[in-house]
Scaffold this motif. Structure first.
Motif, PDB file in Angstrom:
ATOM      1  N   SER A 166      42.367  43.469  27.622  1.00 54.85           N
ATOM      2  CA  SER A 166      41.918  42.254  28.304  1.00 54.85           C
ATOM      3  C   SER A 166      41.739  41.113  27.302  1.00 54.85           C
ATOM      4  O   SER A 166      41.602  39.954  27.695  1.00 54.85           O
ATOM      5  CB  SER A 166      40.596  42.501  29.042  1.00 54.85           C
ATOM      6  OG  SER A 166      40.775  43.434  30.086  1.00 54.85           O
ATOM      7  N   LEU A 221      30.922  49.631  38.242  1.00 53.97           N
ATOM      8  CA  LEU A 221      32.386  49.685  38.203  1.00 53.97           C
ATOM      9  C   LEU A 221      32.864  50.427  36.963  1.00 53.97           C
ATOM     10  O   LEU A 221      33.801  51.231  37.025  1.00 53.97           O
ATOM     11  CB  LEU A 221      32.967  48.271  38.240  1.00 53.97           C
ATOM     12  CG  LEU A 221      34.496  48.171  38.227  1.00 53.97           C
ATOM     13  CD1 LEU A 221      35.114  48.938  39.390  1.00 53.97           C
ATOM     14  CD2 LEU A 221      34.939  46.703  38.258  1.00 53.97           C
ATOM     15  N   ALA A 259      43.834  43.320  38.442  1.00 51.24           N
ATOM     16  CA  ALA A 259      42.584  42.544  38.497  1.00 51.24           C
ATOM     17  C   ALA A 259      42.793  41.177  37.861  1.00 51.24           C
ATOM     18  O   ALA A 259      43.283  41.088  36.736  1.00 51.24           O
ATOM     19  CB  ALA A 259      41.460  43.287  37.771  1.00 51.24           C
ATOM     20  N   MET A 284      32.185  43.656  32.816  1.00 50.02           N
ATOM     21  CA  MET A 284      32.358  44.549  33.959  1.00 50.02           C
ATOM     22  C   MET A 284      31.000  45.092  34.404  1.00 50.02           C
ATOM     23  O   MET A 284      30.208  45.551  33.568  1.00 50.02           O
ATOM     24  CB  MET A 284      33.270  45.709  33.549  1.00 50.02           C
ATOM     25  CG  MET A 284      33.680  46.600  34.701  1.00 50.02           C
ATOM     26  SD  MET A 284      34.732  47.986  34.132  1.00 50.02           S
ATOM     27  CE  MET A 284      36.219  47.115  33.641  1.00 50.02           C
ATOM     28  N   ARG A 299      36.826  43.230  33.935  1.00 52.00           N
ATOM     29  CA  ARG A 299      37.783  43.609  34.983  1.00 52.00           C
ATOM     30  C   ARG A 299      38.853  42.521  35.025  1.00 52.00           C
ATOM     31  O   ARG A 299      38.794  41.582  35.821  1.00 52.00           O
ATOM     32  CB  ARG A 299      37.060  43.726  36.325  1.00 52.00           C
ATOM     33  CG  ARG A 299      37.939  44.250  37.464  1.00 52.00           C
ATOM     34  CD  ARG A 299      38.370  45.663  37.213  1.00 52.00           C
ATOM     35  NE  ARG A 299      38.991  46.274  38.400  1.00 52.00           N
ATOM     36  CZ  ARG A 299      39.754  47.345  38.359  1.00 52.00           C
ATOM     37  NH1 ARG A 299      40.019  47.923  37.200  1.00 52.00           N
ATOM     38  NH2 ARG A 299      40.269  47.851  39.454  1.00 52.00           N
TER      39      ARG A 299
END
Length: 205
Positions: free
Chosen positions: A123, A53, A42, A49, A84
């Protein structure tokens, strides 16, 4: 010379489940080199997000647990603000490898364990920098490499390889035998089937 190509993403939950299977395959074919290709699940995003999802991914984690017995720490979803975005985790593996080639697999393992067992969010760049420190890398140099143009260019090369192979998902494992490519897994597959296929393809019994 025979070699394995492994196309993966450190934030791919099926890749986490596949890690011990790959380890078993590599133990059987200990002299066969493996090239890790960061597939980029991604692209970069600062957006939270979407709930749908997040629910879908949590459901996938539960499916993987039920099918494979792989452990997940579901506290991740309440302790973090998920995004994401997995490209930074892929860049982190590339940056670690630039600093020290033998840091590639420890970095992948550190990201997976932080994400799936310790409920940390890879992330976030600060998490990745802390993980680099944990595996003995210089945090300032790692931080520099994580955000520089060379690492981004190398990620684009990895993504181009994935595209040229026609890879649709992760984990994907291939055998490179001279000029030939043989598909060993497109998605999760247990080690015994892969080993049996490799024994046929390589003549190693």
């Amino acid at each position: 010379m025979n070699a394995l190509l492994y196309i993966m993403d450190p934030m791919c939950s099926w890749c986490w489940a596949f890690a011990p299977e790959l380890q078993t395959v590599r133990a059987r074919f200990a002299n066969m080199p493996v090239s890790f290709i960061m597939g980029g699940l991604a692209p970069d995003s600062t957006e939270p997000m979407p709930d749908a999802l997040a629910q879908q991914i949590q459901s996938t984690w539960r499916q993987i647990e039920a099918r494979t017995g792989t452990a997940f720490n579901h506290d991740f979803w309440t302790l973090n603000s998920p995004r994401r975005a997995t490209y930074d985790a892929c860049r982190a593996v590339i940056a670690a490898t630039r600093i020290r080639p033998d840091a590639q697999e420890p970095m992948i393992d550190a990201i997976q364990r932080a994400y799936y067992l310790q409920a940390k969010n890879p992330s976030d760049r600060q998490v990745l920098i802390e993980l680099a420190q944990q595996i003995g890398l210089d945090d300032a140099l790692f931080s520099q490499y994580l955000g520089d143009e060379m690492t981004q260019g190398m990620l684009q090369q990895h993504l181009a390889i994935k595209g040229s192979l026609g890879v649709q998902g992760f984990p994907t494992l291939l055998l490179q035998k001279g000029e030939e490519l043989h598909w060993l897994s497109t998605g999760y597959r247990q080690a015994d089937g892969i080993i049996a296929q490799l024994e046929k393809l390589t003549g190693e019994h």
